[in-house]
Design an enzyme around this catalytic site. Structure first.
Site, short mmCIF file in Angstrom:
data_model
loop_
_atom_site.label_atom_id
_atom_site.label_comp_id
_atom_site.label_asym_id
_atom_site.label_seq_id
_atom_site.Cartn_x
_atom_site.Cartn_y
_atom_site.Cartn_z
N HIS A 46 1.79 4.59 -2.79
CA HIS A 46 1.90 5.93 -2.71
C HIS A 46 3.42 6.52 -3.16
O HIS A 46 3.49 7.40 -3.75
CB HIS A 46 1.74 6.54 -1.17
CG HIS A 46 0.40 6.42 -0.72
ND1 HIS A 46 -0.57 7.08 -1.24
CD2 HIS A 46 0.11 5.92 0.64
CE1 HIS A 46 -1.64 6.97 -0.69
NE2 HIS A 46 -1.42 6.45 0.34
N HIS B 185 0.76 -1.41 0.11
CA HIS B 185 -0.05 -0.01 -0.06
C HIS B 185 0.96 1.38 -0.12
O HIS B 185 0.59 2.15 -0.94
CB HIS B 185 -0.95 -0.13 1.22
CG HIS B 185 -1.84 1.24 1.26
ND1 HIS B 185 -3.15 1.22 1.10
CD2 HIS B 185 -1.59 2.37 1.74
CE1 HIS B 185 -3.79 2.30 1.27
NE2 HIS B 185 -2.82 3.26 1.83
N GLU B 186 1.93 1.34 0.76
CA GLU B 186 2.75 2.41 0.92
C GLU B 186 3.53 2.71 -0.28
O GLU B 186 3.83 3.85 -0.45
CB GLU B 186 3.50 2.56 2.28
CG GLU B 186 2.71 2.37 3.53
CD GLU B 186 1.77 3.51 3.75
OE1 GLU B 186 1.97 4.71 3.00
OE2 GLU B 186 0.73 3.71 4.58
N HIS C 50 3.53 6.77 -6.83
CA HIS C 50 2.76 7.98 -7.42
C HIS C 50 3.65 9.09 -7.33
O HIS C 50 3.74 9.99 -8.36
CB HIS C 50 1.53 7.98 -6.33
CG HIS C 50 0.66 8.87 -6.85
ND1 HIS C 50 -0.45 9.16 -6.10
CD2 HIS C 50 0.48 9.60 -8.11
CE1 HIS C 50 -1.43 10.03 -7.08
NE2 HIS C 50 -0.88 10.16 -8.00
#
Length: 527
Positions: free
Chosen positions: A313, A309-310, A316
């Site tokens: 980020h 998940h992290e 991105h």
């Protein structure tokens, strides 16, 4: 210009000063409210049964309750914690009312009818009307599934506690966990040996290499460059474009370190005046156990999913290529910011991806496919009720930031909204909203997690479910969704990726279909 105008740059001098004063007051109230959300409550010892005192901190003649104890197997402990921790505090109540009122004044001053209208301009949803339509349609689609979940949870409570089988708000997290463990045998210790940190990082490297042509290289930081010797520096390198940026991995537990897993930016990417691109630098912060001489750092399935998940980020941020750094990477509308990170959860739960890296740290054995499938199916236990709870929170957030003055007290609004959107009874003399810390950072935007999950679900199903290593889809994902940060309207990015314009019904269907059982898992378990 939009960022400036929602803070009043276009107003005359006197109104600008008023806008600044309101922003300062809102910040002060936000900090006060946030501190109050974690403040413990206390009750005189003699008012609680003596045999449950040991579950709490006892100080003199008082029992201190600092949380909900949602995982306690004792129904009475959970009930006491819920009623005491959520007992209303008059100062916190006034603080929330002032915060909501001042936000409304600021919104009206800068030209919006409500704070929610101000907060949602430029988002995927665009307006509070769209958000409420989304939440109401989702609630309708969930209702039968939620009823079935509550019946299942009530059945387990009746089995374990036949004297008191009425289902209450403090029950679902615990009893869902009991059902999950009983049905699927997903004890974390069975999975941890397959998820060493090194294996998980190699899995990410493989995935990014095949999807995006990107490799993560460990670099030796310069003397004094990192804030703790356990921090690792990764260079993110593209096969033809070269260095894209740096990720500092602050992965291990230490005293004084915040407990939440998160991603944050040290330096945003931007186009410099000389035409070069300023490369992004970010931090990934987790709280993993340290390795020992005989044992590598082993992750639970939840830790592994959080790492993916992290890292969503971080990618991105790494792949954003924007003119300005205040709109690069994750600096985008809230209901789009979680899309890349939630999408990575889908990869982390796909056996074709997991089989590339999940190997026993001692034997080298691959994690069996049925163990991955069982883990995925276990997450669907009580998932409709969990999502219904999120709908309730999001609807409450919208009403609080809607038309002012409010039609009733924040507690009365909570009770009415809970009855409409959740299904379990409001407990008298509780005020859950006073512990709702997301009202500070996500004011009028709490729905964003559901919206982001809906978009990520659609992207997964349309673009990656058939082949999670599809390079063409990966390049389109980078080009259409990751490159623009907050510099392009989010719905245009979603349309570019999906190659169609999704409707509210599409978003709702994507979320609800994720709750459907995978019959392949049942077939494997029955063999």
């Amino acid at each position: 210009m939009f960022d400036f105008e929602i803070s009043g740059i276009h107003l005359d001098k006197e109104k600008r000063k008023r806008a600044v004063d309101l922003n300062v007051k809102i910040l002060d109230l936000s900090n006060t409210f946030l501190m109050g959300t974690n403040f413990p409550n206390k009750i005189e010892k003699h008012l609680l049964p003596e045999h449950i005192h040991q579950n709490f901190v006892v100080a003199g003649n008082h029992v201190i309750v600092d949380g909900l104890h949602a995982e306690s197997p004792d129904d009475l402990v959970r009930e006491a914690a819920y009623k005491i921790f959520l007992y209303p505090n008059a100062g916190q109540l006034r603080c929330l009312e002032e915060l909501l009122s001042n936000r409304d004044l600021l919104a009206k001053l800068v030209g919006y009818s409500t704070y929610s209208h101000r907060a949602l301009q430029g988002t995927i949803a665009q307006s509070p009307e769209t958000v409420m339509q989304f939440l109401e349609k989702l609630s309708d689609k969930l209702s039968e599934r939620t009823i079935r979940d509550f019946e299942m949870i009530r059945g387990m409570k009746m089995k374990l506690n036949p004297q008191n089988s009425e289902l209450m708000p403090w029950d679902p997290p615990y009893y869902s966990g009991v059902i999950r463990a009983e049905r699927y045998n997903i004890e974390p210790s069975l999975y941890c040996p397959f998820f060493s940190l090194g294996a998980c990082m190699e899995g990410l490297n493989t995935l990014f290499g095949r999807l995006l042509g990107i490799t993560l290289y460990a670099e030796q930081p310069a003397r004094g460059e990192v804030w703790c010797e356990g921090v690792r520096k990764l260079a993110v390198v593209h096969e033809s474009e070269g260095l894209l940026g740096y990720i500092y991995c602050d992965f291990f537990q230490r005293a004084g370190k915040p407990h939440q897993d998160c991603h944050f930016t040290i330096r945003g990417g931007r186009l410099k005046e000389d035409g070069d691109y300023q490369l992004p630098v970010v931090v990934l912060m987790l709280n993993l156990p340290h390795p020992s001489r005989n044992l590598p750092t082993l992750l639970t399935p939840g830790m592994m999913e959080n790492l993916f998940h992290e890292m969503g980020h971080a990618m991105h941020s790494m792949l954003g290529r924007t003119r300005y750094q205040h709109v690069t990477g994750t600096r985008c509308p809230t209901d789009f910011a979680e899309v890349p990170s939630i999408l990575m959860e889908y990869f982390a739960n796909d056996h074709r991806v997991v089989s590339q890296f999940a190997r026993h740290y001692q034997t080298g054995q691959s994690l069996p496919k049925n163990m991955v499938s069982r883990l995925c199916e276990s997450k669907k236990v009580g998932a409709a009720a969990d999502m219904q709870l999120q709908v309730f929170y999001a609807a409450l957030d919208q009403i609080y930031h809607g038309k002012h003055p409010l039609t009733a007290s924040t507690t009365d609004i909570l009770r009415e909204t809970q009855e409409k959107f959740y299904g379990l009874p409001y407990v008298p003399n509780t005020a859950w909203q006073l512990r709702f810390s997301h009202l500070v950072g996500y004011g009028a935007k709490y729905y964003s997690y559901l919206m982001s999950r809906a978009v990520a679900s659609m992207v997964w199903k349309e673009c990656f479910r058939r082949d999670p290593f599809n390079r063409t889809a990966g390049e389109r994902y980078r080009r259409e969704m990751l490159a623009h940060g907050g510099g392009k309207e989010p719905m245009l990015m979603v349309q570019g990726m999906l190659q169609k314009c999704p409707s509210i019904d599409d978003f709702v269907s994507a979320l609800v279909s994720d709750l459907d059982p995978d019959f392949e898992t049942f077939l494997m378990d029955s063999e």
